[in-house]
Design a protein around this motif. Structure first.
Motif, short mmCIF file in Angstrom:
data_model
loop_
_atom_site.label_atom_id
_atom_site.label_comp_id
_atom_site.label_asym_id
_atom_site.label_seq_id
_atom_site.Cartn_x
_atom_site.Cartn_y
_atom_site.Cartn_z
N THR A 1 0.73 -1.28 -0.14
CA THR A 1 -0.02 -0.04 -0.03
C THR A 1 0.72 1.22 -0.25
N THR A 2 2.15 1.32 0.28
CA THR A 2 2.63 2.45 0.39
C THR A 2 3.05 3.24 -0.82
N CYS B 1 3.17 7.37 6.69
CA CYS B 1 2.35 7.96 7.76
C CYS B 1 0.99 7.73 7.47
N SER B 2 0.42 7.75 6.03
CA SER B 2 -0.92 7.44 5.76
C SER B 2 -1.23 6.03 6.15
N ASP B 3 -0.16 4.98 5.83
CA ASP B 3 -0.53 3.55 6.26
C ASP B 3 -0.66 3.45 7.64
N LEU B 4 0.05 3.95 8.35
CA LEU B 4 0.03 3.93 10.09
C LEU B 4 -1.30 4.56 10.51
N LEU B 5 -1.68 5.67 9.91
CA LEU B 5 -3.19 6.34 10.38
C LEU B 5 -4.19 5.22 9.95
N LEU C 1 -3.45 -6.53 4.53
CA LEU C 1 -2.82 -5.72 3.54
C LEU C 1 -1.53 -5.21 4.32
N HIS C 2 -1.76 -5.60 5.96
CA HIS C 2 -0.47 -5.04 6.52
C HIS C 2 -0.38 -6.17 7.63
#
Length: 983
Positions: free
Chosen positions: A875-876, A927-931, A942-943
């Motif tokens: 996703t990154t 950052c977007s992935d973490l949020l 997906l993670h």
């Protein structure tokens, strides 16, 4: 002087008259009136539509603002209370539930009369953290246009609102020749007491009578004979008349066959009769042979009497007409309106009909002993017509001059001589007299209006699930039926009817909860999972045996697990029998079906099934047994031989005295849910402190600096060795007046240790949930059973003396996870058990070539982090979408693309300076992935944060306002530091 007068008399005299006023002609008046009428005809509907839209927007905005206010007030702890919103009345209230609130603190935002809400009825937010006790959706619907807006509340308290959605309408029925289901119209026989109970209610807007009843579906019931006495004909009987009933069937425009691209290759289960997944969502019913009416999907059906007119002879006395209803093919009947004469405006509502339910009306006209005739709507005697919008009038002389008919008939006929009703309506007209030239088919005129239940339409190209009852047996007081009740509205789905998992906009459907029902199975849809419960009986002696095959279409199963709140008995031991201990989960090898074999008496059985879109790739799904971490390889056939226990769990022993003994190396997390202790009833607050021991009580470590406990705080002890004996100690002290300590592992009844699904009996504070604080109530269901994860233990403490102990002086949750030093859950880089699951699930969303990327050096998202080092492998994106407004000071984001083969770095501050953090520090996650992970906007497949439960728990514990601010302005240093410290 005289000459002047003479001149003035003899000369021309000027005549001065008042000016003549001209009036308006009739043509001018008519022209002005016409222009005004045209202007009014244009502006009034526009204003009306504007008003409808404004009402919908205003109501939605009021509810959203109420939710946000409730969340803020709960976090602030105003009035020392939780806050919530009750949607039907638009009420912001203070209290743990609407029924337990303090009405004096209500803040009401009245909803317009044209607005109704469906879905969740109320949402309460917890104190301090402001998280909702229930999640799901609310539909704010205009009753005038059926347009609606959807409000979603997720488990993190994030509120989302959709734009206005206007349902599209097409023809309401299809002929049997065009139905892709190929059904013959015969319903599946369930026999005996297996008919589902369908609740019927009524509403009578604008007057009229109402009725309600509970009708069986597919069951038995008393046989009501149809009387058809002879006698004199109504009106004048003229031989030689007649004519058949040959109402044409209008096609819905759908093809009778579908290409293989629209079906699963292994879809060997045809649709339920009358289901029709490939039909538009605006198709609610179907007609077979122009007389047999059946529902297509889950509906609400409103039956409205338009009128009735039949006399005994021409100009004679009026004949009273009565009506009855059957929804099981005529085996059982319910008299409408308590058996009295039908009148214009009478309404009767069938509130929860699943697919393939036959709707049959029976009409009887009786006048003394002279006339007694009865006809059914599903018979081929020609006395009943079904008419849809645009259908021609029946071929009878009475309709050649249709303006002579009764008003209730004329109002439904357009100027073109065809029926004029809504596309979601169906007109039923009947003639109780002779079918001759005087037949006008207005002995009874009934209008059926169909409305689909929310989230009940399944599209064949979208993920969906079906439940097929292979076996259903009831003994004693058992009352199980072949019906699935979904969500908080208990929307009824029949055996083998498709249940959608994705809505028409491509969003995952999330139900707010489950309603305990014993009539069938209860089902709840979540984000990538479904939860099914077979509820037992709290009174009476009964047993319900169900073998249900749960099939996924356009999707596949990734894992299954036992329900910790409603645990099935040893579901993976390979033992299946008809006792209460004979439950079993059997996952088939195609990864698309699971057999849920459940037997209940007094205890409930539940199962969680996790799914992903598309077809499964190579590999097997994992299944956890809930409270037991062991599996039996020979438990079932090869289809379930790949069952695995929770890869993050560490085995342990819980002794009766409350001692927890580890059977492996673990990370132990202690989280304080809350503390509420006072010196005496409503007295001063007692500060409660806590310690922990890992050697059976020989040595102790103080928790949180040995200060007073606060809610929602936690600490982690890493690499706790195998064989460690974990005890917790709690001390409450108030000056010299009170000082008491209790410890687990000492057999002290003032400390209770519960695993998921366990209860500790009928304590007054548990029986009366209103006495519990929110932090304790969140951990217990209505039956007092612990609502925990499979790796959690709840420690409930009662310090003070009380005749009604509440065990909420201190409440802690002990989580036991696999030690991160061993490589995380699934073994990190050296193991592919969990990472391959993520890979196989995600490959359907990306490409088949990446199916093994998590265990190799592939870089699926091209972010420079490869293989098992990348916890966000698909996703990154660089640059990323965060921040959504601007990058603020001390905020981080991936704002620059990678250069060469270097690992991308984070930039900081408005000037986007190079920071000390790189993607390697955040394990390949932006950052977007973490949020997205924190707010559950990224599917688990997906993670790989589930492999690191301590870190995942730390992230989930962040305040929602901090996460929202990070999405706007970039991730804060605290978030970056938490993630980078996890090695």
């Amino acid at each position: 002087m005289r000459s002047f007068l003479r001149h003035s008399l003899s000369g021309k005299q000027e005549r001065f008259r008042a000016p003549r006023c001209r009036g308006f002609t009739a043509i001018e008046v008519l022209l002005v009136i016409g222009l005004m009428a045209v202007a009014a005809g244009v502006t009034i509907p526009m204003f009306r539509q504007y008003q409808i839209n404004a009402d919908l927007d205003t109501a939605t905005e009021h509810l959203v603002q109420s939710l946000r206010a409730a969340q803020t007030l709960s976090q602030a702890g105003k009035f020392d209370s939780a806050w919530g919103v009750y949607f039907p009345d638009g009420t912001l209230f203070a209290g743990d539930a609407y029924g337990e609130r303090n009405p004096d603190r209500d803040i009401v935002f009245p909803l317009p009369p044209t607005i109704e809400t469906t879905g969740l009825t109320e949402v309460v937010f917890t104190r301090i953290d402001g998280l909702p006790l229930v999640t799901g959706s609310v539909l704010v619907t205009s009753t005038v246009t059926d347009s609606y807006r959807q409000i979603d509340i997720d488990q993190n308290g994030v509120i989302r609102v959709s734009e206005v959605i206007t349902p599209t309408h097409s023809e309401g029925s299809i002929s049997s020749s065009t139905s892709s289901t190929g059904s013959t119209g015969s319903s599946e026989s369930t026999g005996g007491s297996q008919g589902s109970s369908v609740s019927s209610t009524s509403s009578v807007p604008g007057g009229g009578s109402s009725a309600s009843s509970s009708l069986p579906v597919g069951g038995g019931g008393s046989q009501a004979s149809s009387t058809s006495g002879s006698g004199s004909s109504a009106s004048s009987s003229i031989p030689g008349g007649g004519g058949g009933s040959s109402s044409s069937s209008v096609s819905s425009g759908t093809s009778s066959s579908s290409s293989s691209e629209d079906m699963d290759a292994d879809d060997d289960d045809n649709d339920a009769p009358g289901e029709g997944d490939n039909l538009p969502c605006s198709v609610f019913y179907r007609l077979e042979n122009s007389r047999s009416l059946r529902t297509v999907r889950s509906n609400e059906v409103k039956i409205r009497i338009l009128g009735s007119m039949i006399t005994y002879g021409s100009g004679g006395p009026r004949i009273p007409v009565r009506a009855a209803l059957s929804i099981d093919g005529g085996s059982a009947w319910t008299d409408l309106f308590n058996g009295r004469t039908i009148e214009e405006g009478d309404e009767y509502t069938l509130s929860n009909l699943p697919a393939n339910v036959p709707i049959v009306l029976r009409f009887n006209g009786r006048y003394s002993w002279l006339f007694n005739k009865t006809f059914r709507s599903d018979s081929d005697d020609g006395h009943t017509y079904f008419l849809r919008n645009g259908d021609p009038l029946p071929n009878y002389p009475a309709f050649s001059d249709w303006k002579s008919l009764q008003r209730f008939m004329r109002d439904r006929i357009g100027d073109n001589g065809r029926i004029r009703i809504g596309s979601d309506e169906l007109l039923i007209i009947t003639e109780l007299g002779a079918l001759d030239r005087t037949a006008d088919f207005q002995s009874a005129a009934v209008l059926l209006k169909f409305k689909a239940k929310p989230y009940s339409c399944a599209v064949k190209s979208m993920p969906r699930v079906k439940v097929r009852f292979d076996r259903l047996e009831n003994t004693g007081a058992g009352d199980g039926t072949r019906t699935i009740f979904v969500g908080t509205q208990s929307v009824a789905f029949t055996n083998h009817q498709s249940i959608p998992l994705i809505d028409g906009s491509g969003n995952t459907i999330i139900d707010g909860g489950l309603v305990p029902v014993t009539a069938g199975l209860a089902l709840k849809r979540g984000n990538g999972w479904i939860h099914i419960v077979n509820y037992g009986y709290t009174s009476g002696v009964g047993k319900k045996i169900i073998d249900a095959r749960v099939s996924f279409k356009k999707s596949h199963i990734t894992s299954i697990s036992n329900d910790p709140q409603n645990p099935s008995a040893s579901p993976l031991d390979g033992i299946v029998n008809d006792t209460a201990q004979g439950d079993e989960f059997i996952l088939e090898s195609n990864m698309k079906k699971v057999n849920f074999k459940t037997r209940v008496t007094t205890e409930n059985d539940g199962i969680y099934i996790y799914w992903a879109p598309g077809r499964p790739t190579t590999g097997s799904a994992s299944s956890g047994s809930g409270s037991s971490s062991s599996t039996n390889a020979s438990a079932s056939s090869s289809s379930s031989s790949a069952s695995l226990a929770d890869s993050c769990a560490v085995p342990y022993r819980l002794d009766l005295d409350g001692t927890v003994t580890l059977k492996g190396k673990a990370d132990v997390t202690v989280k304080i849910a809350g503390s509420e202790s006072t010196y005496g009833l409503r007295g001063p607050r007692i500060a409660v402190r806590s310690r922990i021991s890992f050697d059976g009580g020989n040595t102790w470590k103080e928790l949180f600096g040995f200060r007073g406990l606060r809610g929602n705080e936690f600490t982690v002890f890493r690499d706790v060795g195998s064989g460690s004996q974990i005890l917790l100690s709690f001390n409450g002290r108030y000056s010299w007046a009170f000082n008491r300590t209790v410890e687990s592992g000492r057999g002290d009844t003032r400390v209770r240790v519960l695993r998921h699904g366990e209860t500790f009996g009928g304590l007054p504070a548990i029986v009366s949930r209103g006495q519990m604080k929110a932090f304790l109530r969140n951990l217990l269901d209505d039956g007092g059973r612990a609502r925990l994860g499979s790796r959690d233990l709840a420690i409930l403490v009662q310090l003070s003396d009380s005749s009604s102990p509440g065990y909420q002086d201190a409440v802690a949750v002990l989580s036991i996870d696999k030690a991160s030093s061993t490589g995380g859950c699934g073994g990190g880089a050296s193991s592919s058990s969990s990472s391959s699951s993520s890979s196989s699930s995600a490959s359907s969303a990306t490409s088949s070539s990446s199916s093994s990327s998590s265990s190799t050096d592939n870089d699926s998202d091209n972010d420079g982090i490869t293989g098992s080092l990348d916890w966000c492998p698909y996703t990154t994106q660089i640059p990323e979408a965060v921040p959504t407004e601007y990058l603020s000071f001390e905020r981080y984001a991936l704002t620059s693309p990678r250069s060469g083969n270097s690992v991308p770095i984070f930039r900081v501050g408005p000037r986007k300076k190079v920071s000390s953090y790189s993607l390697a520090d955040t394990h390949g996650c932006s950052c977007s992935d973490l949020l997205n992970i924190i707010q559950d906007r990224m599917a688990d497949r997906l993670h790989r944060f589930a492999e690191h439960p301590v870190l995942h728990r730390s992230l989930k514990n962040l305040f929602s306002f901090y996460v929202d601010a990070s999405r706007k302005f970039g991730c804060g240093d605290a978030l970056m530091r938490i993630v980078s410290q996890e090695k």
